[in-house]
Design a protein around this motif. Structure first.
Motif, PDB file in Angstrom:
ATOM      1  N   LEU A 117       5.193  29.897 -10.088  1.00  0.00           N
ATOM      2  CA  LEU A 117       6.023  29.944 -11.291  1.00  0.00           C
ATOM      3  C   LEU A 117       6.864  31.214 -11.395  1.00  0.00           C
ATOM      4  O   LEU A 117       7.998  31.161 -11.888  1.00  0.00           O
ATOM      5  CB  LEU A 117       5.144  29.811 -12.534  1.00  0.00           C
ATOM      6  CG  LEU A 117       4.451  28.470 -12.750  1.00  0.00           C
ATOM      7  CD1 LEU A 117       3.554  28.536 -13.979  1.00  0.00           C
ATOM      8  CD2 LEU A 117       5.474  27.344 -12.898  1.00  0.00           C
ATOM      9  N   TYR A 118       6.312  32.345 -10.962  1.00  0.00           N
ATOM     10  CA  TYR A 118       6.971  33.627 -11.239  1.00  0.00           C
ATOM     11  C   TYR A 118       7.256  34.454  -9.983  1.00  0.00           C
ATOM     12  O   TYR A 118       7.809  35.542 -10.100  1.00  0.00           O
ATOM     13  CB  TYR A 118       6.101  34.466 -12.192  1.00  0.00           C
ATOM     14  CG  TYR A 118       5.562  33.675 -13.355  1.00  0.00           C
ATOM     15  CD1 TYR A 118       6.424  33.058 -14.269  1.00  0.00           C
ATOM     16  CD2 TYR A 118       4.187  33.499 -13.536  1.00  0.00           C
ATOM     17  CE1 TYR A 118       5.920  32.306 -15.324  1.00  0.00           C
ATOM     18  CE2 TYR A 118       3.690  32.762 -14.595  1.00  0.00           C
ATOM     19  CZ  TYR A 118       4.552  32.164 -15.476  1.00  0.00           C
ATOM     20  OH  TYR A 118       4.057  31.418 -16.522  1.00  0.00           O
ATOM     21  N   ASP A 119       6.882  33.928  -8.826  1.00  0.00           N
ATOM     22  CA  ASP A 119       7.055  34.648  -7.556  1.00  0.00           C
ATOM     23  C   ASP A 119       6.387  36.023  -7.594  1.00  0.00           C
ATOM     24  O   ASP A 119       6.923  37.000  -7.072  1.00  0.00           O
ATOM     25  CB  ASP A 119       8.533  34.778  -7.196  1.00  0.00           C
ATOM     26  CG  ASP A 119       8.734  35.121  -5.717  1.00  0.00           C
ATOM     27  OD1 ASP A 119       7.860  34.750  -4.907  1.00  0.00           O
ATOM     28  OD2 ASP A 119       9.745  35.774  -5.381  1.00  0.00           O
ATOM     29  N   ASP A 190      11.094  32.384 -25.247  1.00  0.00           N
ATOM     30  CA  ASP A 190      10.896  31.018 -24.758  1.00  0.00           C
ATOM     31  C   ASP A 190       9.844  30.947 -23.654  1.00  0.00           C
ATOM     32  O   ASP A 190       9.771  29.955 -22.923  1.00  0.00           O
ATOM     33  CB  ASP A 190      12.213  30.430 -24.268  1.00  0.00           C
ATOM     34  CG  ASP A 190      12.819  31.207 -23.103  1.00  0.00           C
ATOM     35  OD1 ASP A 190      12.334  32.334 -22.819  1.00  0.00           O
ATOM     36  OD2 ASP A 190      13.762  30.696 -22.476  1.00  0.00           O
ATOM     37  N   PHE A 191       9.010  31.992 -23.524  1.00  0.00           N
ATOM     38  CA  PHE A 191       7.967  31.967 -22.507  1.00  0.00           C
ATOM     39  C   PHE A 191       6.960  30.868 -22.831  1.00  0.00           C
ATOM     40  O   PHE A 191       6.459  30.770 -23.952  1.00  0.00           O
ATOM     41  CB  PHE A 191       7.248  33.321 -22.443  1.00  0.00           C
ATOM     42  CG  PHE A 191       6.270  33.411 -21.303  1.00  0.00           C
ATOM     43  CD1 PHE A 191       6.686  33.795 -20.044  1.00  0.00           C
ATOM     44  CD2 PHE A 191       4.933  33.087 -21.483  1.00  0.00           C
ATOM     45  CE1 PHE A 191       5.787  33.873 -18.983  1.00  0.00           C
ATOM     46  CE2 PHE A 191       4.037  33.156 -20.438  1.00  0.00           C
ATOM     47  CZ  PHE A 191       4.464  33.545 -19.184  1.00  0.00           C
ATOM     48  N   ASP A 192       6.653  30.041 -21.837  1.00  0.00           N
ATOM     49  CA  ASP A 192       5.843  28.840 -22.073  1.00  0.00           C
ATOM     50  C   ASP A 192       4.494  28.956 -21.359  1.00  0.00           C
ATOM     51  O   ASP A 192       4.377  28.703 -20.156  1.00  0.00           O
ATOM     52  CB  ASP A 192       6.597  27.607 -21.581  1.00  0.00           C
ATOM     53  CG  ASP A 192       5.985  26.315 -22.098  1.00  0.00           C
ATOM     54  OD1 ASP A 192       4.877  26.365 -22.664  1.00  0.00           O
ATOM     55  OD2 ASP A 192       6.630  25.258 -21.950  1.00  0.00           O
ATOM     56  N   ARG A 193       3.469  29.321 -22.116  1.00  0.00           N
ATOM     57  CA  ARG A 193       2.126  29.414 -21.553  1.00  0.00           C
ATOM     58  C   ARG A 193       1.565  28.035 -21.219  1.00  0.00           C
ATOM     59  O   ARG A 193       0.638  27.915 -20.413  1.00  0.00           O
ATOM     60  CB  ARG A 193       1.197  30.137 -22.527  1.00  0.00           C
ATOM     61  CG  ARG A 193       1.501  31.622 -22.690  1.00  0.00           C
ATOM     62  CD  ARG A 193       0.649  32.262 -23.761  1.00  0.00           C
ATOM     63  NE  ARG A 193       0.966  31.743 -25.084  1.00  0.00           N
ATOM     64  CZ  ARG A 193       0.277  32.035 -26.181  1.00  0.00           C
ATOM     65  NH1 ARG A 193      -0.778  32.830 -26.124  1.00  0.00           N
ATOM     66  NH2 ARG A 193       0.631  31.539 -27.352  1.00  0.00           N
ATOM     67  N   ASN A 194       2.106  26.987 -21.847  1.00  0.00           N
ATOM     68  CA  ASN A 194       1.627  25.631 -21.563  1.00  0.00           C
ATOM     69  C   ASN A 194       1.882  25.252 -20.104  1.00  0.00           C
ATOM     70  O   ASN A 194       1.030  24.635 -19.459  1.00  0.00           O
ATOM     71  CB  ASN A 194       2.326  24.628 -22.487  1.00  0.00           C
ATOM     72  CG  ASN A 194       2.027  24.884 -23.947  1.00  0.00           C
ATOM     73  OD1 ASN A 194       0.881  24.838 -24.364  1.00  0.00           O
ATOM     74  ND2 ASN A 194       3.058  25.178 -24.730  1.00  0.00           N
ATOM     75  N   ARG A 195       3.048  25.631 -19.579  1.00  0.00           N
ATOM     76  CA  ARG A 195       3.334  25.324 -18.181  1.00  0.00           C
ATOM     77  C   ARG A 195       2.416  26.106 -17.242  1.00  0.00           C
ATOM     78  O   ARG A 195       1.946  25.582 -16.230  1.00  0.00           O
ATOM     79  CB  ARG A 195       4.807  25.614 -17.853  1.00  0.00           C
ATOM     80  CG  ARG A 195       5.196  25.171 -16.443  1.00  0.00           C
ATOM     81  CD  ARG A 195       6.669  25.328 -16.179  1.00  0.00           C
ATOM     82  NE  ARG A 195       7.488  24.389 -16.931  1.00  0.00           N
ATOM     83  CZ  ARG A 195       7.690  23.117 -16.591  1.00  0.00           C
ATOM     84  NH1 ARG A 195       7.092  22.612 -15.514  1.00  0.00           N
ATOM     85  NH2 ARG A 195       8.473  22.346 -17.317  1.00  0.00           N
ATOM     86  N   LEU A 196       2.149  27.353 -17.586  1.00  0.00           N
ATOM     87  CA  LEU A 196       1.219  28.137 -16.773  1.00  0.00           C
ATOM     88  C   LEU A 196      -0.164  27.503 -16.783  1.00  0.00           C
ATOM     89  O   LEU A 196      -0.803  27.365 -15.730  1.00  0.00           O
ATOM     90  CB  LEU A 196       1.154  29.572 -17.291  1.00  0.00           C
ATOM     91  CG  LEU A 196       0.121  30.496 -16.618  1.00  0.00           C
ATOM     92  CD1 LEU A 196       0.346  30.584 -15.118  1.00  0.00           C
ATOM     93  CD2 LEU A 196       0.153  31.884 -17.250  1.00  0.00           C
TER      94      LEU A 196
END
Length: 271
Positions: A117-119, A190-196
């Motif tokens: 997700l974040y490299d 807009d950081f999405d912890r759900n995707r993580l």
């Protein structure tokens, strides 16, 4: 920051399944979100005692823990909105039927998800800590029920996403870190912890279905070839880590010339 949401986590998880070779074998996560709790591991253990059963893939997730726990009786600082703190119920297959092996699975799952997700490349410090730039950003605590074999494992994972305003408490300020540094609303609105969460769960369940993940665990581990200090029966010993066994134990060459396998505990690097 986008709020944690059970339906969104499941939607992202199903999205990952579409092109997955594991899609017929993976359990769908059943996520229960607590705005705040003492400890998700404790909550899940108490729920299993009362209700007796819960499906594999049950997940307890919270935005804040007042009594987060780590290994060796340590606490895990879990401030509101600065991370994700969750527990996964796993019913191990015979090939991965011990808590140490499942802990290595959890570590690799988080490493994979964060890279995807974040490299960002995380390093693993045996057995259950993940580090970035010399700071601990993730802790893992496995607790289980044995009858006599491991019946289930509650895999607790805490990830520091952001550094709280004013920094970490003094007692952990030298060791604790976060993936993204200090939280800034305009940057992370807009950081999405759900995707993580969905991505970690996907990789975790995939790994539980895979035959061999230890090469990946070894490749990302900080301890191989390092001199470490550990305690056994109250006696401190030093040695060099020469290998990580197929079960995830440390194989050490001690200063006395003897060899030793370390199943559990904590190791400290010797400068």
């Amino acid at each position: 920051m986008i709020d944690l949401n059970e339906k969104q986590i499941l939607a992202y998880f199903k999205e990952k399944l579409i092109s997955s070779p594991h899609q017929e074998k993976l359990p769908l996560p059943s996520v229960k979100i607590f705005p705040e709790t003492g400890s998700t591991n404790t909550d899940m253990k108490e729920s299993l005692k009362k209700e007796g059963e819960a499906p594999e893939g049950t997940v307890y997730l919270t935005d804040c823990q007042s009594g987060g726990r780590g290994r060796q009786g340590h606490s895990f600082y879990s401030p509101k909105g600065m991370g994700i703190y969750f527990s996964i119920l796993t019913r191990p297959k015979e090939s991965s039927g011990d808590a140490l092996t499942i802990t290595t699975h959890a570590a690799v799952a988080v490493v994979r998800a964060v890279k995807e997700l974040y490299d960002i490349s995380l390093s693993i410090k045996w057995v259950n800590d993940l580090f970035l730039n010399g700071k601990k950003v993730c802790g893992i605590l496995a607790e289980g029920k044995f009858c006599p074999a491991l019946e289930y494992c509650i895999m607790g994972i805490g990830i520091n996403l952001f550094t709280p305003e004013g920094g970490y408490p003094a007692e952990i300020s030298e060791i604790a870190g976060s993936l993204f540094g200090e939280y800034q609303e305009e940057r992370f609105f807009d950081f999405d912890r759900n995707r993580l969460m969905a991505t970690i769960l996907y990789h975790y369940f995939c790994i539980c279905d895979e035959k061999e993940v230890l090469p990946e665990y070894r490749e990302n581990n900080l301890v191989l070839g390092r001199r470490v200090l550990f305690s056994e029966n109250g006696i401190e010993k030093e040695g060099v880590v020469t290998a990580i066994t197929k079960h995830g134990e440390l194989f050490l060459s001690l200063d006395s010339g003897a060899s030793q396998i370390l199943l559990s505990g904590e190791v400290k690097f010797v400068s």
